[in-house]
Write a protein that holds these residues in place. Structure first.
Motif, PDB file in Angstrom:
ATOM      1  N   THR A 221       0.730  -1.273   0.031  1.00  0.00           N
ATOM      2  CA  THR A 221       0.017  -0.191   0.070  1.00  0.00           C
ATOM      3  C   THR A 221       0.784   1.239   0.103  1.00  0.00           C
ATOM      4  O   THR A 221       0.626   2.059  -0.806  1.00  0.00           O
TER       5      THR A 221
ATOM      6  N   VAL B 292       1.335   4.042  -2.967  1.00  0.00           N
ATOM      7  CA  VAL B 292       1.193   5.411  -2.609  1.00  0.00           C
ATOM      8  C   VAL B 292       2.317   6.394  -3.029  1.00  0.00           C
ATOM      9  O   VAL B 292       2.285   7.273  -3.692  1.00  0.00           O
TER      10      VAL B 292
ATOM     11  N   ALA C 145       4.259   8.422   2.009  1.00  0.00           N
ATOM     12  CA  ALA C 145       2.532   8.061   1.866  1.00  0.00           C
ATOM     13  C   ALA C 145       1.976   8.952   2.958  1.00  0.00           C
ATOM     14  O   ALA C 145       0.883   9.447   2.352  1.00  0.00           O
TER      15      ALA C 145
ATOM     16  N   ALA D 116      -4.062   1.351  -1.795  1.00  0.00           N
ATOM     17  CA  ALA D 116      -3.415   2.456  -2.606  1.00  0.00           C
ATOM     18  C   ALA D 116      -4.206   3.314  -3.420  1.00  0.00           C
ATOM     19  O   ALA D 116      -4.199   4.450  -3.432  1.00  0.00           O
TER      20      ALA D 116
ATOM     21  N   VAL E 260      -6.617   5.665  -1.950  1.00  0.00           N
ATOM     22  CA  VAL E 260      -5.853   6.772  -1.499  1.00  0.00           C
ATOM     23  C   VAL E 260      -5.488   7.701  -2.642  1.00  0.00           C
ATOM     24  O   VAL E 260      -5.643   9.008  -2.307  1.00  0.00           O
ATOM     25  N   VAL E 261      -5.173   7.165  -3.571  1.00  0.00           N
ATOM     26  CA  VAL E 261      -4.915   7.780  -4.781  1.00  0.00           C
ATOM     27  C   VAL E 261      -5.927   8.789  -5.264  1.00  0.00           C
ATOM     28  O   VAL E 261      -6.028   9.770  -5.688  1.00  0.00           O
TER      29      VAL E 261
ATOM     30  N   CYS F  11      -6.798  11.629  -2.989  1.00  0.00           N
ATOM     31  CA  CYS F  11      -5.799  12.633  -3.129  1.00  0.00           C
ATOM     32  C   CYS F  11      -5.881  13.444  -4.639  1.00  0.00           C
ATOM     33  O   CYS F  11      -6.016  14.795  -4.586  1.00  0.00           O
TER      34      CYS F  11
END
Length: 449
Positions: free
Chosen positions: A46, A50, A192, A274, A277-278, A281
């Motif tokens: 992960t 990231v 990260a 991951a 999270v991408v 963001c």
């Protein structure tokens, strides 16, 4: 009888030579940074992924939206997220497609798909361009963010960007000696966390700043040709934002694998988290940044924000910490290639001295190029289209078609060819627009200013 004894001696000698060679190869694998340690957990996947993806690219997404416009921009952002998740799943699946064998490096999978020599020529140049290119961009990003931090904390005292790039590079001369992926786990975790932090700061501070007066959402270029070239360059910026595929197999190589629990299970779990999270963001930063600033947004969204000063200074320092980790993530496979070549081709002894000279030379080279050509936005577009689009968008699809041979016009066949067509268009169009912008910026640039 003598002839039989001679044949037996020859076979024995051959076996001993083969055994010695195998022992040497195993010893080398245990020394090289990619294959030296397989103790990674699923969450390593992960934060390594990231760290690899959410870097300089996220800061340029509002700028890319300004060049693309609302409709095409949203479509390309979402489509890129879906396509790259699909191609990353393919790479995770292909890592152990041959029972009892692991393709620990991107070029090893390429050799399996295209042949020993052709696979090297197809994959290695593209992978090296990606990894060296992103490290050069991260040198510029780290230096620029350090400069922004300094200017925010101590306004009025100007220091050249060149010096800040050198300051940023100095830490990598030390971190370069961490031996493998697992040894940079803490750095990658910190990176990260920083990526999520500064992305959140970027879009929340943008909302606090509010929609700017006389904001415009039309294309910033005043000519049709300029609009078209800017559009093409922005495609490369988006492609650059999804850069993790170049180190995906190398990350998976650090995870242990058994017949009952192959490495693809924990790796894929880490990849899914991951990519969540991408999305958290990328999409808020891109859409809110463009909404608030319109086509006047800077190539680096944090440059467009000046208040509150303490928050912007903190966000820029978070960026610095993040790209320190990102630099090492992309540098590790390069170190692996350099050290493998020096030991196998040139017969250097694997030791600290070899690692010292090879890695410090690499860091110095990326620092020098970054100081010489610090064109942040244009570099993202050029490398994104020229290098990242092939290795991220369609090279995994070509390998999948070559190895699994799905039935013509089946769902798998159609999806792969769609990704290939999109990726080839990115590869052709993005570098053209970015190269034009680099030429424009270079015409007024003073070296090492």
């Amino acid at each position: 009888m003598e002839i039989q004894n001679e044949q037996y001696d020859d076979q024995k000698n051959s076996f001993e030579v083969q055994k010695e060679g195998t022992g040497k190869d195993k010893s080398l694998d245990e020394w090289l940074p990619i294959s030296s340690k397989r103790s990674g957990k699923w969450w390593y996947s992960t934060f390594h992924n990231v760290t690899a993806m959410v870097g300089a690219g996220v800061l340029s997404l509002p700028y890319a939206m300004a060049q693309l416009g609302w409709g095409p921009g949203v479509v390309i952002l979402v489509l890129s997220w879906v396509i790259t998740l699909f191609t990353l799943w393919q790479m995770v699946e292909m890592h152990e497609m041959v029972p009892g064998k692991r393709f620990d490096r991107y070029h090893e999978l390429g050799q399996h798909a295209f042949g020993e020599k052709l696979g090297l020529w197809i994959v290695v140049p593209q992978q090296l361009i990606c990894e060296i290119g992103v490290d050069i961009v991260y040198m510029v990003t780290g230096g620029t963010s350090l400069q922004k931090f300094h200017d925010t904390v101590r306004p009025g005292k100007h220091i050249k960007l060149t010096y800040f790039i050198m300051i940023f590079a100095s830490c990598h001369f030390v971190l370069a000696f961490l031996p493998n992926f697992n040894s940079i786990t803490i750095i990658s975790l910190a990176a990260a966390v920083m990526s999520l932090s500064y992305s959140t700061i970027a879009w929340t501070a943008t909302i606090a700043k509010g929609v700017q007066q006389n904001v415009q959402y039309g294309y910033p270029a005043t000519t049709t040709a300029g609009t078209v070239f800017d559009f093409m360059g922005a495609l490369g910026n988006v492609a650059f934002a999804y850069a993790g595929h170049n180190v995906a197999l190398e990350i998976q190589a650090t995870i242990p694998s058994t017949p009952d629990r192959p490495s693809k299970i924990p790796m894929w779990r880490g990849v899914l988290l991951a990519y969540m999270v991408v999305a958290i963001c990328y999409f808020p930063v891109a859409l809110i940044g463009y909404w608030m600033f319109g086509n006047s947004v800077s190539a680096n969204i944090l440059i467009s924000l000046n208040k509150p000063a303490w928050l912007i200074a903190m966000a820029n320092m978070f960026v610095v910490i993040h790209v320190i980790g990102s630099y090492q993530i992309f540098a590790m496979p390069v170190y692996d290639m350099i050290e493998t070549t020096l030991v196998k081709k040139f017969h250097f002894k694997p030791c600290f001295r070899l690692r010292f000279f090879s890695r410090t030379t690499y860091v110095a080279l990326t620092m020098f190029i970054g100081m010489t050509f610090p064109f942040f936005g244009s570099l993202l577009g050029f490398f994104g289209g020229f290098a990242f689009a092939p290795t991220t968008y369609y090279l995994p699809c070509i390998m999948w078609l070559a190895l699994y041979k799905p039935k013509k016009f089946s769902l798998s066949w159609i999806l792969n060819w769609f990704c290939i067509i999109v990726g080839i268009l990115l590869t052709i169009l993005a570098p053209i627009g970015a190269l034009r912008q680099i030429i424009i910026e270079a015409s007024t640039y003073t070296f090492y200013s």
